[in-house]
Write an enzyme that holds these catalytic residues in place. Sequence first.
Site, mmCIF file in Angstrom:
data_model
loop_
_atom_site.group_PDB
_atom_site.id
_atom_site.type_symbol
_atom_site.label_atom_id
_atom_site.label_comp_id
_atom_site.label_asym_id
_atom_site.label_seq_id
_atom_site.Cartn_x
_atom_site.Cartn_y
_atom_site.Cartn_z
ATOM 1 N N HIS A 71 -7.966 -3.926 -0.591
ATOM 2 C CA HIS A 71 -7.402 -5.268 -0.692
ATOM 3 C C HIS A 71 -8.151 -6.101 -1.735
ATOM 4 O O HIS A 71 -7.942 -7.310 -1.827
ATOM 5 C CB HIS A 71 -7.475 -5.991 0.655
ATOM 6 C CG HIS A 71 -6.788 -5.275 1.758
ATOM 7 N ND1 HIS A 71 -7.454 -4.473 2.648
ATOM 8 C CD2 HIS A 71 -5.483 -5.226 2.103
ATOM 9 C CE1 HIS A 71 -6.589 -3.965 3.511
ATOM 10 N NE2 HIS A 71 -5.393 -4.405 3.203
ATOM 11 N N HIS A 112 0.798 -1.221 0.000
ATOM 12 C CA HIS A 112 0.000 0.000 0.000
ATOM 13 C C HIS A 112 0.839 1.284 0.000
ATOM 14 O O HIS A 112 0.303 2.354 0.296
ATOM 15 C CB HIS A 112 -0.907 0.036 1.233
ATOM 16 C CG HIS A 112 -1.843 -1.115 1.346
ATOM 17 N ND1 HIS A 112 -2.783 -1.410 0.382
ATOM 18 C CD2 HIS A 112 -1.980 -2.064 2.307
ATOM 19 C CE1 HIS A 112 -3.474 -2.477 0.758
ATOM 20 N NE2 HIS A 112 -3.009 -2.902 1.920
#
Length: 329
Positions: free
Chosen positions: A219, A57
């Site tokens: 996700h 991320h």
Amino acid sequence: MMKKILNAPADYVDEMLEGLCLAHPEYYAQPERRVIARAGGATEGKVGIVTGGGSGHLPVFTGYVGKGLLDACAIGDVFASPSSDQMAEAMRQAHGGAGVLRLYGNYGGDVMNFDMAGEMLEFEDIASTTVLLADDVVSAPFAERQKRRGTGGMVYAFKMAGARAEEMADLEEVTRVAQKAADACHSIGMALTPCTVPQAGRPTFDIPDGQMEMGMGIHGEPGIYKSGIKPADAIVDEMMAKLAEDRALNGRLSIMVNSLGATPPEELYIMYRRAAAILKDAGATVVMPLVGRYATSMEMTGATITVCHLDDELEALLKAPCDCAFWRV
């Protein structure tokens, strides 16, 4: 066939962290294999702010370790929680004698392991508090917003809580500001393509050619519907309408238009152009807009939009100085 620039998939995260610290030694130190801390160590007498979560991320999570932001971070495998031991060590690295705030996204594994880490540190007389980011408006209704997953709002909370901690406020006050910032943020995402976790070697989900998914999580959590790919203005209209259902888009606010990895700056600015027009029509005043890669999901093509409602206190904290490899004010 997976096409990524890597060596062994099992080494992906560790080699990334090694490169991050080698490239930016003025910001980042690596006291343990999966812990990143400020290069200068904890500041004596300052509340430490710690986050943690899965890799994949960047700049979240490790990238926001720096002055006016975070003090340490525990990092797991791609999209996987760090262990409670790693989180506990990050808290030790951040502790300057004034306690530690755990500030992270509302994901089950992270919550469980950070709770365990907090209990471990109690035996070492290190006080800690928790603020969870739960800003994704499509993941639960407003009445059950404590169940929402965390997304781009984390960046605003890191910034505002970090600024208050630099003022040497106590743990209770830093925690209050972090919760206030978290409550002020509302986010939504969309995706055009999935991403591939190196250890899995295959896409995390499927979006057919010519389609997009609205409400996708960072996700790859399911969105609220799939449809044919729409023009940029139509996509932004739908995203902003969902945000407006949660809270009117008026007053002073900041907005983040964030790439999930593969979406280029040009397309983000096309999106921001439309979002800015919607906010202007709603009577909002935009303060310090953020357009770029702030919270990604590997090479996913897509974007998130976060609106952070401001008052005088939060606006001042947003504008306060900060310095890390990915964001400087």
